[in-house]
Scaffold this active site. Sequence first.
Site, PDB file in Angstrom:
ATOM      1  N   THR A  43       9.958  25.923  -3.432  1.00  0.00           N
ATOM      2  CA  THR A  43       8.493  25.993  -3.498  1.00  0.00           C
ATOM      3  C   THR A  43       7.890  24.975  -4.458  1.00  0.00           C
ATOM      4  OG1 THR A  43       8.445  28.319  -2.888  1.00  0.00           O
ATOM      5  CG2 THR A  43       6.588  27.531  -4.173  1.00  0.00           C
ATOM      6  N   ASP A  85      14.537  31.727  -3.900  1.00  0.00           N
ATOM      7  CA  ASP A  85      15.189  32.765  -3.089  1.00  0.00           C
ATOM      8  C   ASP A  85      16.691  32.882  -3.351  1.00  0.00           C
ATOM      9  OD1 ASP A  85      12.833  33.545  -1.965  1.00  0.00           O
ATOM     10  OD2 ASP A  85      13.064  32.345  -0.147  1.00  0.00           O
ATOM     11  N   SER A  87      15.385  27.076  -0.112  1.00  0.00           N
ATOM     12  CA  SER A  87      16.701  27.504  -0.610  1.00  0.00           C
ATOM     13  C   SER A  87      17.321  28.628   0.215  1.00  0.00           C
ATOM     14  CB  SER A  87      16.623  27.897  -2.082  1.00  0.00           C
ATOM     15  OG  SER A  87      16.056  29.167  -2.244  1.00  0.00           O
ATOM     16  N   SER A  88      16.558  29.210   1.134  1.00  0.00           N
ATOM     17  CA  SER A  88      17.179  30.191   2.042  1.00  0.00           C
ATOM     18  C   SER A  88      18.261  29.512   2.877  1.00  0.00           C
ATOM     19  CB  SER A  88      16.146  30.778   3.007  1.00  0.00           C
ATOM     20  OG  SER A  88      14.945  31.006   2.363  1.00  0.00           O
ATOM     21  N   GLN A 127      24.929  49.512  -6.255  1.00  0.00           N
ATOM     22  CA  GLN A 127      23.577  49.234  -5.743  1.00  0.00           C
ATOM     23  C   GLN A 127      22.545  49.314  -6.866  1.00  0.00           C
ATOM     24  OE1 GLN A 127      22.770  51.809  -2.364  1.00  0.00           O
ATOM     25  NE2 GLN A 127      24.742  51.295  -1.454  1.00  0.00           N
ATOM     26  N   CYS A 128      22.920  49.913  -7.990  1.00  0.00           N
ATOM     27  CA  CYS A 128      22.011  49.957  -9.138  1.00  0.00           C
ATOM     28  C   CYS A 128      22.048  48.600  -9.826  1.00  0.00           C
ATOM     29  CB  CYS A 128      22.453  51.001 -10.152  1.00  0.00           C
ATOM     30  SG  CYS A 128      22.556  52.648  -9.487  1.00  0.00           S
TER      31      CYS A 128
HETATM   32  N1  ASP Z   1      11.515  30.060   0.082  1.00  0.00           N
HETATM   33  C1  ASP Z   1      11.399  29.346  -1.162  1.00  0.00           C
HETATM   34  C2  ASP Z   1      12.775  28.825  -1.531  1.00  0.00           C
HETATM   35  O1  ASP Z   1      13.609  29.564  -1.973  1.00  0.00           O
HETATM   36  C3  ASP Z   1      10.862  30.248  -2.200  1.00  0.00           C
HETATM   37  C4  ASP Z   1      10.687  29.643  -3.566  1.00  0.00           C
HETATM   38  O2  ASP Z   1      11.106  28.571  -3.891  1.00  0.00           O
HETATM   39  O3  ASP Z   1      10.040  30.328  -4.397  1.00  0.00           O
HETATM   40  O4  ASP Z   1      13.045  27.658  -1.349  1.00  0.00           O
END
Ligand code: ASP
Length: 337
Positions: free
Chosen positions: A12, A90, A58-59, A271-272
């Site tokens: 982002t 992400d 980054s996804s 999971q905690c």
């Molecule tokens: N979808 C974006 C990423 O991970 C979200 C971010 O950078 O905040 O690249």
Amino acid sequence: MKNILIIYTGGTIGMVPTENGYSPKEGYFMGALEKIGGLHHFSMPHWDFVEMSPLLDSSNISVEEWNKIAETIADNYDSYDGFVILHGTDTMAYTASALSFMLENLSKPVILTGSQIPLCELRSDGRDNLITSLLIAADDKVHEVCLCFGGLLLRGNRTTKYSADGLVAFSSPNYPALAEIGISIRYHRPALLPKPDGTLHLQKLESIPIGVLKVFPGIQFELFESIMTETLRGIVLETFGAGNIPEGSGALLPIIHKAFMNGTVVTVCSQCAQGTVTLGTYETSNALMRAGAVSGHDLTTEAAVTKLYYLFSKNLGKDEIKAAMEQDLRGELTLRD
Ligand code: ASP
């Protein structure tokens, strides 16, 4: 004057609006950086900039990009005092965890940062995050991979993204912040890793088949049998609380045993977010241990997944991997007496 290398991977912080939503734009970010007041202030270190290609949301990050980022650091290691990696939020916790394992004997700061609001927007948090990260990367105090975001400096392999829209987007639920960034940068020195001996060694990662399975009430473990015993080499089992699985989940234990006999390492995490797995506290977790699963203690899922990638990429045997998963390699887990 200290020399820092900024490695821009996407995310982002450098995105621009397009008709399909925010997206990174090749060749744009260096110009945007030059417009930020303060980056050439006399108290800033000297910095150089390198842009990865392709730039990513980054996804889409994978082992391939982790290898590229780590290679860029290793290739430039002697020429710089520290490194700042600009990355999407992400998967930043995964990348920070992966790099912490890959960069063996790291003695210089590697700081990951980014922003929740792009730099091109009025209220961007990118400027502060970047300037603070550069200052920390130029300081001699840190000898590890960290994540600097929203006023906190955190150990990279202890982090998890916990807010999708807050500006303090990361937490480190089982380890204190390494520094708090207020009027000044207040380091919590006892929490920092000591400077290691030896020279940097890069362990590249391979695309090992790894899976994460989250236990839930009513889970039918038999549905996962073939993937757990025949396909995956590393499994992170996200259990309830301190490492518990549902009673009546009889099918799971023989599956874990079969998986283990086939060379698969099953790591039990919780999971905690906060607290640790203690196999054996309850009857429901004891059997996991007997079936050959290993305790992930207070590892985050991000650290457990990337540690499995790392240990399998070193071509260790399953018993060595099992033992190493329970050891503290880079400050990623807390061993209790
Ligand atoms: N979808 C974006 C990423 O991970 C979200 C971010 O950078 O905040 O690249």
